[in-house]
Design an enzyme around this catalytic site. Sequence first.
Site, PDB file in Angstrom:
ATOM      1  N   ASP A  32       0.925  -1.214   0.063  1.00 28.78           N
ATOM      2  CA  ASP A  32       0.089   0.019  -0.066  1.00 28.78           C
ATOM      3  C   ASP A  32       1.112   1.113  -0.098  1.00 28.78           C
ATOM      4  O   ASP A  32       2.084   1.096   0.208  1.00 28.78           O
ATOM      5  CB  ASP A  32      -0.895  -0.108   1.134  1.00 28.78           C
ATOM      6  CG  ASP A  32      -2.038   0.947   1.263  1.00 28.78           C
ATOM      7  OD1 ASP A  32      -2.407   1.454  -0.063  1.00 28.78           O
ATOM      8  OD2 ASP A  32      -2.074   1.583   2.625  1.00 28.78           O
TER       9      ASP A  32
ATOM     10  N   PHE B  76     -17.692  11.705   2.154  1.00 30.58           N
ATOM     11  CA  PHE B  76     -16.764  11.232   1.034  1.00 30.58           C
ATOM     12  C   PHE B  76     -17.099   9.731   1.329  1.00 30.58           C
ATOM     13  O   PHE B  76     -17.020   8.987   2.285  1.00 30.58           O
ATOM     14  CB  PHE B  76     -15.525  11.528   1.786  1.00 30.58           C
ATOM     15  CG  PHE B  76     -14.209  10.877   0.725  1.00 30.58           C
ATOM     16  CD1 PHE B  76     -14.004  11.666  -0.384  1.00 30.58           C
ATOM     17  CD2 PHE B  76     -13.699   9.704   1.153  1.00 30.58           C
ATOM     18  CE1 PHE B  76     -12.808  10.914  -1.345  1.00 30.58           C
ATOM     19  CE2 PHE B  76     -12.991   8.864   0.086  1.00 30.58           C
ATOM     20  CZ  PHE B  76     -12.282   9.673  -0.882  1.00 30.58           C
TER      21      PHE B  76
ATOM     22  N   LYS C 278     -15.718   9.931  -4.387  1.00 33.62           N
ATOM     23  CA  LYS C 278     -14.405  10.578  -4.197  1.00 33.62           C
ATOM     24  C   LYS C 278     -14.539  12.069  -4.339  1.00 33.62           C
ATOM     25  O   LYS C 278     -13.878  12.674  -4.598  1.00 33.62           O
ATOM     26  CB  LYS C 278     -13.771  10.261  -5.602  1.00 33.62           C
ATOM     27  CG  LYS C 278     -13.267   8.688  -5.638  1.00 33.62           C
ATOM     28  CD  LYS C 278     -12.315   8.520  -6.949  1.00 33.62           C
ATOM     29  CE  LYS C 278     -12.080   7.105  -7.080  1.00 33.62           C
ATOM     30  NZ  LYS C 278     -11.176   6.634  -8.258  1.00 33.62           N
TER      31      LYS C 278
ATOM     32  N   GLU D  70      -7.550  16.240   5.665  1.00 41.61           N
ATOM     33  CA  GLU D  70      -8.424  17.417   6.404  1.00 41.61           C
ATOM     34  C   GLU D  70      -7.627  18.241   7.584  1.00 41.61           C
ATOM     35  O   GLU D  70      -7.642  19.341   7.595  1.00 41.61           O
ATOM     36  CB  GLU D  70      -9.615  16.766   6.825  1.00 41.61           C
ATOM     37  CG  GLU D  70     -10.410  16.662   5.744  1.00 41.61           C
ATOM     38  CD  GLU D  70     -12.001  16.200   6.105  1.00 41.61           C
ATOM     39  OE1 GLU D  70     -12.903  16.559   5.204  1.00 41.61           O
ATOM     40  OE2 GLU D  70     -12.236  15.880   7.282  1.00 41.61           O
TER      41      GLU D  70
ATOM     42  N   THR E 281      -0.186   5.031   1.195  1.00 40.56           N
ATOM     43  CA  THR E 281      -0.508   5.794   2.250  1.00 40.56           C
ATOM     44  C   THR E 281      -0.164   5.270   3.642  1.00 40.56           C
ATOM     45  O   THR E 281      -1.003   4.276   3.691  1.00 40.56           O
ATOM     46  CB  THR E 281      -1.680   6.673   2.164  1.00 40.56           C
ATOM     47  OG1 THR E 281      -1.805   7.416   0.711  1.00 40.56           O
ATOM     48  CG2 THR E 281      -2.062   7.519   3.333  1.00 40.56           C
TER      49      THR E 281
ATOM     50  N   LYS F  20     -15.355  19.298  -2.335  1.00 42.21           N
ATOM     51  CA  LYS F  20     -13.867  19.152  -2.534  1.00 42.21           C
ATOM     52  C   LYS F  20     -13.736  17.669  -2.831  1.00 42.21           C
ATOM     53  O   LYS F  20     -14.708  16.860  -2.298  1.00 42.21           O
ATOM     54  CB  LYS F  20     -13.312  19.313  -1.453  1.00 42.21           C
ATOM     55  CG  LYS F  20     -13.639  18.415  -0.149  1.00 42.21           C
ATOM     56  CD  LYS F  20     -12.665  18.925   0.972  1.00 42.21           C
ATOM     57  CE  LYS F  20     -12.818  18.202   2.369  1.00 42.21           C
ATOM     58  NZ  LYS F  20     -12.036  18.430   3.436  1.00 42.21           N
TER      59      LYS F  20
END
Length: 263
Positions: free
Chosen positions: A2, A116, A121, A75, A4, A139
């Site tokens: 992966d 989200f 997305k 965020e 992130t 966003k």
Amino acid sequence: TDKTGTLTCNEMVLKHLVIEGETYLNCKDSRLKKLEVDLSSGEDLFLTMLSICHTVMIDNSDSENPCFQGSSPDELAMVETASELGYKFLDRSSETITINSKGATIRIKIFAVIEFTSTRKRMSILAKFPDDQYYIMCKGADSIILEILNSEEKVGLNLIKSLNILEKFASEGLRTLCFAYRKLEESEALAWLSDWHDALNTVTGRQDMVDSVAGMIEKDLVFLGATGVEDRLQDKVPETVETLIKANIKVWMLTGDRYETGI
């Protein structure tokens, strides 16, 4: 692997901003005054949006240095940067978000948060400002936001310029996010809210209904700006990947970010 939180630290820093086609690099660097000068002439809707369009919570135990908490590191980075630039997130309740905008305390009514999801997305809020103006603020990934802009925006110079800049951000390994909005008449906002509450109370096929109703208001938007967020690589990632490749081991990476960011 992966990406992130595995190859990267999952600790986000907002590096660059694009506001109405203007680029602000290293926006948190106190030596760079361009952003501060440009913002001094009036309120900035983009930074206001950064400070209210999120799901971040706040620990009010220290009003001078509040602790922001949230499940999304992206965020958190955006809220922290907006605060440092004079648009401070102060508090939230089930119905309002309070911010300090360049010294003035403003309470904004939040009627809906469209969350989200990996399919959508994007995330949005329906808000009413103190002047009684309603906004839908959204966003999300650039490809998604591009689809829901109004026809004039899709060929606008600000958008074209901004997308070119985002390509450069992504090539630097930055995570990119676009922001857009639309002003609403009260009648449209309230009519949509009725459909929204019906969707939330639906039992069978609830998610499909929620997504459908969300799409009714997330349309014909005006492009506002974009962010480039850095997620630093963990120690020894380049050396480790290089060694694996030298050992003739194929390396695959899974990511929800842009292709250019993954590269």
